[in-house]
Design a protein around this motif. Sequence first.
Motif, PDB file in Angstrom:
ATOM      1  N   PRO A  75       0.891  -1.257  -0.167  1.00  0.00           N
ATOM      2  CA  PRO A  75      -0.015   0.051  -0.020  1.00  0.00           C
ATOM      3  C   PRO A  75       0.859   1.105  -0.089  1.00  0.00           C
ATOM      4  O   PRO A  75       2.189   1.242   0.534  1.00  0.00           O
ATOM      5  N   LEU A  76       0.310   2.459  -0.384  1.00  0.00           N
ATOM      6  CA  LEU A  76       1.230   3.448  -0.942  1.00  0.00           C
ATOM      7  C   LEU A  76       0.528   4.629   0.345  1.00  0.00           C
ATOM      8  O   LEU A  76      -0.422   4.604   0.457  1.00  0.00           O
ATOM      9  N   ARG A  77       1.360   5.639   0.429  1.00  0.00           N
ATOM     10  CA  ARG A  77       0.824   6.904   1.233  1.00  0.00           C
ATOM     11  C   ARG A  77       1.149   7.865  -0.014  1.00  0.00           C
ATOM     12  O   ARG A  77       2.142   8.034  -0.896  1.00  0.00           O
ATOM     13  N   LEU A  78       0.160   8.713  -0.015  1.00  0.00           N
ATOM     14  CA  LEU A  78       0.115  10.060  -1.222  1.00  0.00           C
ATOM     15  C   LEU A  78      -0.007  11.306  -0.025  1.00  0.00           C
ATOM     16  O   LEU A  78      -0.861  11.651   0.420  1.00  0.00           O
ATOM     17  N   LEU A  79       0.875  11.943  -0.492  1.00  0.00           N
ATOM     18  CA  LEU A  79       1.041  13.475  -0.165  1.00  0.00           C
ATOM     19  C   LEU A  79       1.032  14.467  -1.456  1.00  0.00           C
ATOM     20  O   LEU A  79       1.576  14.161  -2.419  1.00  0.00           O
ATOM     21  N   GLN A  80      -0.026  15.262  -1.372  1.00  0.00           N
ATOM     22  CA  GLN A  80      -0.580  16.039  -2.271  1.00  0.00           C
ATOM     23  C   GLN A  80       0.233  17.590  -1.969  1.00  0.00           C
ATOM     24  O   GLN A  80      -0.231  18.034  -0.954  1.00  0.00           O
ATOM     25  N   VAL A  81       1.101  18.138  -3.032  1.00  0.00           N
ATOM     26  CA  VAL A  81       1.756  19.327  -2.759  1.00  0.00           C
ATOM     27  C   VAL A  81       0.863  20.378  -4.022  1.00  0.00           C
ATOM     28  O   VAL A  81       1.185  20.117  -5.002  1.00  0.00           O
ATOM     29  N   ALA A  83      -7.725  17.363  -7.682  1.00  0.00           N
ATOM     30  CA  ALA A  83      -6.930  18.269  -8.514  1.00  0.00           C
ATOM     31  C   ALA A  83      -7.576  19.067  -9.437  1.00  0.00           C
ATOM     32  O   ALA A  83      -7.063  19.746 -10.239  1.00  0.00           O
ATOM     33  N   GLN A  84      -8.797  19.152  -9.123  1.00  0.00           N
ATOM     34  CA  GLN A  84      -9.887  20.149 -10.182  1.00  0.00           C
ATOM     35  C   GLN A  84      -9.605  21.223 -10.251  1.00  0.00           C
ATOM     36  O   GLN A  84      -9.510  22.108 -11.192  1.00  0.00           O
ATOM     37  N   ASP A  85      -8.826  22.027  -9.076  1.00  0.00           N
ATOM     38  CA  ASP A  85      -8.846  23.360  -8.927  1.00  0.00           C
ATOM     39  C   ASP A  85      -7.232  23.839  -9.545  1.00  0.00           C
ATOM     40  O   ASP A  85      -7.234  24.803  -9.424  1.00  0.00           O
ATOM     41  N   GLY A  86      -6.379  22.872  -9.792  1.00  0.00           N
ATOM     42  CA  GLY A  86      -4.975  23.344 -10.263  1.00  0.00           C
ATOM     43  C   GLY A  86      -4.116  21.983 -10.204  1.00  0.00           C
ATOM     44  O   GLY A  86      -4.442  20.984  -9.713  1.00  0.00           O
ATOM     45  N   PRO A  87      -2.857  22.337 -10.997  1.00  0.00           N
ATOM     46  CA  PRO A  87      -1.900  21.375 -11.029  1.00  0.00           C
ATOM     47  C   PRO A  87      -1.298  20.881  -9.500  1.00  0.00           C
ATOM     48  O   PRO A  87      -1.372  21.845  -8.594  1.00  0.00           O
ATOM     49  N   MET A  88      -0.929  19.708  -9.290  1.00  0.00           N
ATOM     50  CA  MET A  88      -0.447  19.311  -8.242  1.00  0.00           C
ATOM     51  C   MET A  88       0.841  18.434  -8.429  1.00  0.00           C
ATOM     52  O   MET A  88       0.987  17.783  -9.325  1.00  0.00           O
ATOM     53  N   LEU A  89       1.626  18.418  -7.080  1.00  0.00           N
ATOM     54  CA  LEU A  89       2.639  17.536  -7.116  1.00  0.00           C
ATOM     55  C   LEU A  89       2.366  16.342  -6.083  1.00  0.00           C
ATOM     56  O   LEU A  89       2.317  16.685  -5.084  1.00  0.00           O
ATOM     57  N   LEU A  90       2.292  15.299  -6.700  1.00  0.00           N
ATOM     58  CA  LEU A  90       1.867  14.101  -5.996  1.00  0.00           C
ATOM     59  C   LEU A  90       3.155  13.260  -5.560  1.00  0.00           C
ATOM     60  O   LEU A  90       3.855  12.665  -6.394  1.00  0.00           O
ATOM     61  N   LEU A  91       3.263  12.842  -4.270  1.00  0.00           N
ATOM     62  CA  LEU A  91       4.410  12.100  -3.876  1.00  0.00           C
ATOM     63  C   LEU A  91       3.937  10.775  -3.109  1.00  0.00           C
ATOM     64  O   LEU A  91       3.067  10.725  -2.299  1.00  0.00           O
ATOM     65  N   LEU A  92       4.657   9.759  -3.752  1.00  0.00           N
ATOM     66  CA  LEU A  92       3.877   8.230  -3.109  1.00  0.00           C
ATOM     67  C   LEU A  92       5.269   7.520  -2.469  1.00  0.00           C
ATOM     68  O   LEU A  92       6.238   7.399  -3.147  1.00  0.00           O
ATOM     69  N   ILE A  93       4.829   7.006  -1.524  1.00  0.00           N
ATOM     70  CA  ILE A  93       6.017   6.319  -0.596  1.00  0.00           C
ATOM     71  C   ILE A  93       5.307   5.023  -0.192  1.00  0.00           C
ATOM     72  O   ILE A  93       3.932   5.001  -0.119  1.00  0.00           O
ATOM     73  N   ASP A  94       5.940   3.657  -0.020  1.00  0.00           N
ATOM     74  CA  ASP A  94       5.496   2.715   0.648  1.00  0.00           C
ATOM     75  C   ASP A  94       5.046   2.694   1.702  1.00  0.00           C
ATOM     76  O   ASP A  94       5.756   3.349   2.717  1.00  0.00           O
ATOM     77  N   GLU A  95       3.565   2.072   2.304  1.00  0.00           N
ATOM     78  CA  GLU A  95       3.380   2.317   3.418  1.00  0.00           C
ATOM     79  C   GLU A  95       4.174   1.257   4.356  1.00  0.00           C
ATOM     80  O   GLU A  95       4.603   0.193   4.040  1.00  0.00           O
ATOM     81  N   PRO A  96       4.812   1.757   5.529  1.00  0.00           N
ATOM     82  CA  PRO A  96       5.370   0.757   6.197  1.00  0.00           C
ATOM     83  C   PRO A  96       4.897  -0.215   7.035  1.00  0.00           C
ATOM     84  O   PRO A  96       3.581  -0.091   7.184  1.00  0.00           O
ATOM     85  N   ALA A  97       5.360  -1.273   7.491  1.00  0.00           N
ATOM     86  CA  ALA A  97       4.800  -2.263   7.985  1.00  0.00           C
ATOM     87  C   ALA A  97       4.271  -1.883   9.221  1.00  0.00           C
ATOM     88  O   ALA A  97       4.740  -1.442  10.145  1.00  0.00           O
ATOM     89  N   GLY A  98       2.909  -2.307   9.538  1.00  0.00           N
ATOM     90  CA  GLY A  98       2.147  -2.111  10.715  1.00  0.00           C
ATOM     91  C   GLY A  98       1.492  -0.612  10.803  1.00  0.00           C
ATOM     92  O   GLY A  98       0.872  -0.424  11.689  1.00  0.00           O
ATOM     93  N   GLY A  99       1.746  -0.110   9.689  1.00  0.00           N
ATOM     94  CA  GLY A  99       0.930   1.243   9.435  1.00  0.00           C
ATOM     95  C   GLY A  99       1.347   2.350  10.268  1.00  0.00           C
ATOM     96  O   GLY A  99       0.688   3.376  10.552  1.00  0.00           O
TER      97      GLY A  99
END
Length: 811
Positions: A263-269, A288-304
């Motif tokens: 699973p991934l974590r998503l950070l929207q800038v 993202a309807q209101d404008g462009p975004m930078l999306l950063l995705l990292i793997d979810e660490p074990a145990g959450g």
Amino acid sequence: MAARVNSNGDAWLTQSRSGLVLPLLLLAAALSAGLVFYAIGSWLLAAGFAATILTIAALMSWYRRLYPPQLSDKEAIPDWTVARAAADASSMAIAVTDRAGRLVCASDLFGEWFPGYPTPPGITGDAALTESLSTAARAAWRDGEAKVAGVVQGALRLDVEVVRTGRAEDYLLWRFTPVRQPSALDDVNRFLTGEAGRQMGEAGVMAVMIGGEGRIRAANGAFLLRAAGRIDANITGRDFASHMRVDDKGRLFLAREEQGGLPLRLLQVPLKRAGQGNGVSASAQASAQDGPMLLLLIDEPAGGGGTSALSYIETLLSLLPFGLAMADRDGRVLFVNNAFARVAGLKPGDKPSYPGDLVVREDQAAVADAVRRFAVGPQMSGDIAVRMRDQPDEPIALSLAGVRGLGEAAVLLSLKDNSEESKLKRQVAQATKMQAIGQLAGGVAHDFNNILTAIIGHCDLMLMRHTPGDSDYDDIQQIKSNSNRAAGLTRQLLAFSRQQTLRPQILQLPDIVADVSNLLKRLLGENVKLDVSHGRNLGAVRADPGQLEQVIVNLAVNARDAMPEGGTLNIQTYGVPAIKVREMRQQILPVGDYTALRVSDTGLGIPPDILAKIFEPFFTTKELGKGTGLGLSTVYGIVKQSGGYIFAESELGRGASFVIYLPVYAGSDAKDVAPVKVPVKRSETWGTGTVLLVEDEDMVRAVAERALVRQGYTVLTASDGEQGLEVLAGNVTIDLLISDVVMPNMDGPAMVAQARRAFPDLPVLFMSGYAEEQLRKSIDIANVAFLPKPFSVNQLAEAARDALAMRPVAE
């Protein structure tokens, strides 16, 4: 295709005509057969005659099909479909007009940008734009092509190119090309696809930039490899949501990793101001309807757990060039990157406890309320304007975005580093204000010079009737002395407004500093030490040496006043090559080779709020009666008129520095410097002849007339150029024309231009309160003398004598 082509109507007309030929032939054959039968009475002959006619017509039609007639250039119908298709395939719009100004062809894109297909040049209701395009059209008919840059049409900015075309060159081709505007999104694109994006991928961070419609614009190699299977895959323009999937627990995965994926974590800038966005489980396209975004995705660490994820994010944010920080739900700052600390004015290693600690007291409550609002409730982002504590006069945008799933982190904060932009705005505003004040100062100096001319002239006339020792002689002399002091002030105003007369020479700055050093030692006194140093291989500059000496003296006197307890005045000269200017990234200073003059002191320094006003006229921090406030404004005017630039730097308690950049003279001394003609000195000012005096100011005209009459001249007067031409057209022979430059109705240059047609050898003496150098650029009349105001009676007599000497001698 919504294109307008006139040839379509011609083609339809040709088809219609061809459809009428067969019925007309049948009718003609039937009438001919009837006439034959009526004349002969034989149906057989009549039928044979009709068949013959039809056979001949068929043979002629068959021949025209095999050998169609060749159309001349004038008869050929242009086919615009190819040009239209080519234009529609590109990013430009085209339109074609003929010599009658009619629109004969236009592309689909032209109709989209200019609804209704208007005919150029009248494409909008802007009269100025229409006039500019009309001028370009006339130039294109004359020269073959013309261009107009920066045409604004709604949100578009277009460059227009007009080209004469066609076999007979009887059409105008209008090309409208959009101007590509620089964008911060391009910087993010280069960031993701460059070395920084590769380093993020090696750190396990996938980065994607999406547009407001949710489609991918750029991505780093890590995302390409995992989402598409290849690091060189081209997924630009595809829907970001199609590469993602959400399971029944609301966890986010890559669609390609169906089995065993993490699973991934998503950070929207947000890269631009955005409205509300949905949570992680919602579609990225919707968020993202209101404008462009930078999306950063990292793997979810074990145990959450969120601690490891937060460390991932902190490592990522420290690499980004944007000023970013994170705060928890209580508003406490958890992390700031180096860019944020630089913008906020923090020292290395410092971290504020709360975001409100960075802003002025009046904005702290608003910042705290915004952080609480974005930390709870739906995930959203927005901007507020704040004033930083170290820069209270410059509002700056603080962007906030709510984040979820990162443990303690609840709010992402961003500051834009606009210090250079604000500095540039201040410099442009200062230059605009100085230019406006300079124009006002020049006008005031001109009118003041007229008044001083009358005062000084009348004083001279009165002194001719008095001798030293008379009761009134000293009073008149005092009036004249004060008038001359006032004339000095007007010269300073003209210097500030960059309208004084300069006598530029090719010189070396160290020579000027050496010439004025002895004077500076006497001016500075015993408490101030003078330290002079020169660089090597300095380029020569072209400037007025007397004016440069005035600049150095004014700066030195100001530095002395800033060091009441004594100190050191440093004067340095050094070269600044073009490569160093480019490294300085100074927006005001053009790239080139300069010779610099730095005047610095160890005095009290200049407060920041005063530093922006020091070049304004009549602004002074000295006590009443100890300064006119024209010293630095005069320095500014002299430097600017010499083609140079001046900058002030100061820090309270550590002195101030003034740096002057003069461009290195690139010409040849022998070729580019005209020799100065030294006039022959003559003491006799009496003369004879008839002088026409044209002056609109009554007081100046009266004193000049009396002065010339006393010198033996016959004087005729006029109040403007039209009256002057009437006097010249009379029966009296005029030996010398003396005229003011700026006058109502008809000015002096216009009058002299007409007078020279009838009297080409007429001597002319111009007098004006404006500078000679500025006037000679606008007058453009040969063989004229110039007398600046204010002038004395003796100066007027000498100028009249010298002007009469310019008259050619008859053989």
